[in-house]
Design an enzyme around this catalytic site. Structure first.
Site, PDB file in Angstrom:
ATOM      1  N   ILE A 103      -8.304   8.400   8.410  1.00 44.67           N
ATOM      2  CA  ILE A 103      -9.772   8.823   8.277  1.00 44.67           C
ATOM      3  C   ILE A 103     -10.810   7.627   8.730  1.00 44.67           C
ATOM      4  O   ILE A 103     -10.580   6.644   8.319  1.00 44.67           O
ATOM      5  CB  ILE A 103      -9.936   9.306   6.966  1.00 44.67           C
ATOM      6  CG1 ILE A 103      -8.759  10.065   6.417  1.00 44.67           C
ATOM      7  CG2 ILE A 103     -11.407   9.891   6.655  1.00 44.67           C
ATOM      8  CD1 ILE A 103      -8.841  11.420   7.051  1.00 44.67           C
ATOM      9  N   TYR A 133       0.974  -1.027   0.048  1.00 38.60           N
ATOM     10  CA  TYR A 133       0.099   0.016  -0.073  1.00 38.60           C
ATOM     11  C   TYR A 133       0.883   1.088  -0.080  1.00 38.60           C
ATOM     12  O   TYR A 133       0.535   2.308  -0.870  1.00 38.60           O
ATOM     13  CB  TYR A 133      -0.718  -0.120   1.317  1.00 38.60           C
ATOM     14  CG  TYR A 133      -1.927   1.104   1.310  1.00 38.60           C
ATOM     15  CD1 TYR A 133      -3.064   0.955   0.545  1.00 38.60           C
ATOM     16  CD2 TYR A 133      -1.597   2.236   2.378  1.00 38.60           C
ATOM     17  CE1 TYR A 133      -3.871   2.309   0.821  1.00 38.60           C
ATOM     18  CE2 TYR A 133      -2.500   3.243   2.535  1.00 38.60           C
ATOM     19  CZ  TYR A 133      -3.609   3.467   1.847  1.00 38.60           C
ATOM     20  OH  TYR A 133      -4.655   4.290   1.736  1.00 38.60           O
TER      21      TYR A 133
END
Ligand code: NAP
Length: 256
Positions: free
Chosen positions: A196, A163
């Protein structure tokens, strides 16, 4: 407080629009007057986003398109579908589709490395290329391309070698696209969210979230709408002299 109307009459496309950050971007763009194409591999969740969008301004028309961002054919078909439906290419695009397949470097399967790079990095390349080609071919190419990287692309993160590599790639891609496309009036910028609250971070164990929260100077995780605020700024003419930058939306995590 009502959103400003900086995107009136703008046609926008948001991949990953069915969930989390992408959904919040769709909602913010629509509130600012844009027509929004909600693009996602998951058409049910994209339709849920569509139902949530305000239609308060004349000519505002929202729609859903199914897309698999790692497939060139699918991305090109999406752009063609948008052009047929709206008689113009989108002048704003946001690549918010993304996935994680976390594992320690020593244990990571090649397939999980490849899939994350295909969706996050290649997907961003395919969308950026297809939209900018359509804009240039239209002869009135002024546009704003917004990519979604991650703060972990800069600083790394245990368990996310795939990632973080894909997100570092997204930043490099964005800076290069900005250099190549500015002569056509197309700006390219990247947002780098920190942590988030979305379905993606729901997978992170609570003790890890607590540890991260304790490191965030603003003392909490971010909300998808706070990333959407940065995207709306980058989409609008308020950022007309800004290209090739990355904006960190992290609550101050990893400052410096
Ligand atoms: P999310 O809630 O999981 O939303 C991602 C959306 O993208 C989902 O609707 C997903 O569909 C869709 N998608 C996945 N693979 C796709 C593909 N191949 N083609 C088209 N659509 C696909 O994630 P999020 O947290 O909002 O993340 C949005 C972006 O922000 C991602 O690029 C992510 O890497 C980045 N980001 C997030 C955070 C964070 O803390 N949340 C931090 C930094 C960066 P399915 O649900 O069906 O898979």
């Amino acid at each position: 407080m009502a959103a400003p109307l900086r995107l009136l009459s703008r046609l926008t496309v948001v991949t990953g629009g069915g969930s989390g950050i992408g959904r919040a971007v769709c909602q913010r763009f629509a509130a600012e007057g844009a027509s929004v194409v909600v693009a996602d591999v998951n058409e049910d969740s994209a339709n849920e986003t569509l139902q949530s969008l305000p239609r308060d301004y004349r000519g505002q028309k929202h729609s859903v398109v199914g897309v698999e961002v790692s497939s060139k054919e699918s991305v090109e078909r999406m752009v063609t579908t948008i052009q047929r439906g709206y008689f113009q290419p989108p002048s704003v695009c946001v690549s918010a589709a993304g996935i994680t397949r976390d594992e320690f470097l020593l244990k990571m399967e090649e397939g999980d490395f490849d899939r994350v790079v295909q969706v996050n990095l290649k997907g961003t390349f395919l969308l950026t290329q297809a939209v900018s080609r359509a804009l240039v071919a239209s002869g009135s190419p002024k546009g704003s391309i917004i990519t979604v990287g991650s703060i972990v692309g800069k600083v790394g993160n245990i368990g996310q070698v795939n990632y973080s590599a894909s997100k570092a790639g997204v930043e490099g891609l964005t800076r290069t696209a900005a250099k190549e496309l500015s002569r056509f009036g197309i700006r390219c910028n990247c947002v780098l969210p920190g942590f988030i609250t979305t379905p993606m971070t729901e997978k992170v164990p609570e003790k890890v979230i607590n540890m991260i929260t304790s490191m965030i100077p603003l003392g909490r995780l971010g909300q998808p709408a706070e990333v959407a605020d940065a995207c709306a700024f980058l989409a609008s003419d308020d950022s007309r002299y800004i290209t090739g930058v990355s904006i960190e939306v992290t609550g101050g995590l990893f400052i410096g």
